[in-house]
Scaffold this motif. Structure first.
Motif, PDB file in Angstrom:
ATOM      1  N   LYS A 176       1.174  -1.038  -0.005  1.00  0.00           N
ATOM      2  CA  LYS A 176       0.091   0.061  -0.077  1.00  0.00           C
ATOM      3  C   LYS A 176       0.505   1.086  -0.089  1.00  0.00           C
ATOM      4  O   LYS A 176       0.514   2.063  -0.857  1.00  0.00           O
ATOM      5  N   ALA A 177       1.696   0.941   0.680  1.00  0.00           N
ATOM      6  CA  ALA A 177       2.435   2.241   0.427  1.00  0.00           C
ATOM      7  C   ALA A 177       4.015   2.648  -0.086  1.00  0.00           C
ATOM      8  O   ALA A 177       3.720   3.426  -0.583  1.00  0.00           O
ATOM      9  N   LEU A 178       3.744   1.150  -0.979  1.00  0.00           N
ATOM     10  CA  LEU A 178       4.806   1.515  -2.459  1.00  0.00           C
ATOM     11  C   LEU A 178       3.764   1.975  -3.670  1.00  0.00           C
ATOM     12  O   LEU A 178       3.956   2.751  -4.213  1.00  0.00           O
ATOM     13  N   VAL A 179       2.541   1.689  -3.722  1.00  0.00           N
ATOM     14  CA  VAL A 179       1.652   1.793  -4.248  1.00  0.00           C
ATOM     15  C   VAL A 179       0.786   2.754  -4.369  1.00  0.00           C
ATOM     16  O   VAL A 179       0.555   3.935  -5.562  1.00  0.00           O
TER      17      VAL A 179
ATOM     18  N   ASP B 200       0.251   4.919  -2.116  1.00  0.00           N
ATOM     19  CA  ASP B 200       1.268   6.273  -1.557  1.00  0.00           C
ATOM     20  C   ASP B 200       2.497   6.759  -1.605  1.00  0.00           C
ATOM     21  O   ASP B 200       2.896   7.366  -0.466  1.00  0.00           O
ATOM     22  N   ILE B 201       2.625   6.456  -2.745  1.00  0.00           N
ATOM     23  CA  ILE B 201       3.853   6.801  -3.645  1.00  0.00           C
ATOM     24  C   ILE B 201       4.755   8.459  -3.079  1.00  0.00           C
ATOM     25  O   ILE B 201       5.676   8.904  -3.432  1.00  0.00           O
ATOM     26  N   GLY B 202       3.457   8.663  -3.145  1.00  0.00           N
ATOM     27  CA  GLY B 202       3.783   9.828  -3.692  1.00  0.00           C
ATOM     28  C   GLY B 202       4.067  10.735  -1.741  1.00  0.00           C
ATOM     29  O   GLY B 202       4.510  12.350  -1.972  1.00  0.00           O
ATOM     30  N   ALA B 203       4.414  10.714  -1.248  1.00  0.00           N
ATOM     31  CA  ALA B 203       4.345  10.436   0.083  1.00  0.00           C
ATOM     32  C   ALA B 203       5.841  10.634   0.302  1.00  0.00           C
ATOM     33  O   ALA B 203       6.163  11.454   1.590  1.00  0.00           O
ATOM     34  N   TRP B 204       5.876   9.954   0.448  1.00  0.00           N
ATOM     35  CA  TRP B 204       7.803   9.232   0.563  1.00  0.00           C
ATOM     36  C   TRP B 204       8.658   9.604  -1.354  1.00  0.00           C
ATOM     37  O   TRP B 204      10.042   9.409  -0.667  1.00  0.00           O
ATOM     38  N   TRP B 205       8.256   9.686  -2.130  1.00  0.00           N
ATOM     39  CA  TRP B 205       8.785   9.484  -3.035  1.00  0.00           C
ATOM     40  C   TRP B 205       9.564  11.288  -3.363  1.00  0.00           C
ATOM     41  O   TRP B 205       8.236  12.593  -3.723  1.00  0.00           O
ATOM     42  N   HIS B 206      10.864  11.024  -3.007  1.00  0.00           N
ATOM     43  CA  HIS B 206      11.516  12.870  -3.060  1.00  0.00           C
ATOM     44  C   HIS B 206      11.985  13.346  -4.170  1.00  0.00           C
ATOM     45  O   HIS B 206      12.365  14.381  -4.229  1.00  0.00           O
TER      46      HIS B 206
ATOM     47  N   GLU C  17       6.346   2.075   8.123  1.00  0.00           N
ATOM     48  CA  GLU C  17       6.682   1.505   9.835  1.00  0.00           C
ATOM     49  C   GLU C  17       6.324   3.164  10.162  1.00  0.00           C
ATOM     50  O   GLU C  17       5.836   2.294  11.611  1.00  0.00           O
ATOM     51  N   SER C  18       6.166   4.086   9.832  1.00  0.00           N
ATOM     52  CA  SER C  18       5.528   5.388  10.546  1.00  0.00           C
ATOM     53  C   SER C  18       3.601   5.094  10.719  1.00  0.00           C
ATOM     54  O   SER C  18       3.045   5.793  11.134  1.00  0.00           O
ATOM     55  N   ARG C  19       3.642   3.568   9.009  1.00  0.00           N
ATOM     56  CA  ARG C  19       1.844   4.630   8.891  1.00  0.00           C
ATOM     57  C   ARG C  19       1.594   3.052   9.344  1.00  0.00           C
ATOM     58  O   ARG C  19       0.437   2.865   8.789  1.00  0.00           O
ATOM     59  N   ARG C  20       2.305   2.720   9.573  1.00  0.00           N
ATOM     60  CA  ARG C  20       1.300   0.234  10.035  1.00  0.00           C
ATOM     61  C   ARG C  20       0.553   0.413  11.134  1.00  0.00           C
ATOM     62  O   ARG C  20       0.201   1.561  11.946  1.00  0.00           O
TER      63      ARG C  20
END
Length: 156
Positions: A33-36, A38-44, A152-155
């Motif tokens: 879920k984070a990878l697909v 929420d990618i905009g939240a961590w892809w810098h 890990e912060s959103r698990r």
């Protein structure tokens, strides 16, 4: 009439694979879920310092892109070329990388030790000097760390 011959600068492209792995303290479904989603939240990595968002359309042929503003202006990083939910995501495109002619980034997820091992394989063909290569390696490692922190912060 005389014609001039001009010398062309012809370079041979370099092909390489860069592999990395990181363990994330979260279930594969959560990491996916984070990878697909929420990618905009961590892809810098970005074309522009200020951007509207980074998005991934989670299906074969889906776009992975940066949108600059609400008008829809933006840049295409790549396309989804392999999609197996909670297991494998493969993206193919330039990713805005200097010198890249062809770039394929694969994310593989595996349940391991109560969490998820995420392995990346970056296959690249292009005009790449040693400094650029080191930048690719560091950038890939930085993105994996960002995915780990986010997941890990959103698990749950």
């Amino acid at each position: 009439m005389a014609t001039e011959t001009q010398a062309l600068d012809v370079r041979s492209p370099i092909a390489l694979d860069i592999e990395a792995e990181i363990w994330i303290d979260a279930a594969p479904e959560h990491v996916w879920k984070a990878l697909v989603d929420d990618i905009g939240a961590w892809w810098h990595k970005a074309y522009r310092d200020e951007r509207f968002g980074v998005f991934l359309e989670p299906h074969i042929g889906g776009r992975f892109y940066e949108q600059f503003d609400e008008s829809g202006a933006g840049a295409l990083y790549g396309l989804v070329t392999f999609f197996e939910p909670c297991k494998t995501l493969r993206l193919t495109g330039s990713f805005g990388l200097p010198g890249a002619r062809h770039y394929v980034k694969t994310y593989q997820l595996e349940a391991r030790d109560g969490g998820t091992a995420v392995r990346t394989i970056a296959s690249l063909l292009g005009d790449i000097d040693e400094e650029t290569l080191q930048g690719y390696r560091q950038g890939g490692a930085d993105l994996l760390e960002a995915l780990k922190r986010h997941a890990e912060s959103r698990r749950a």
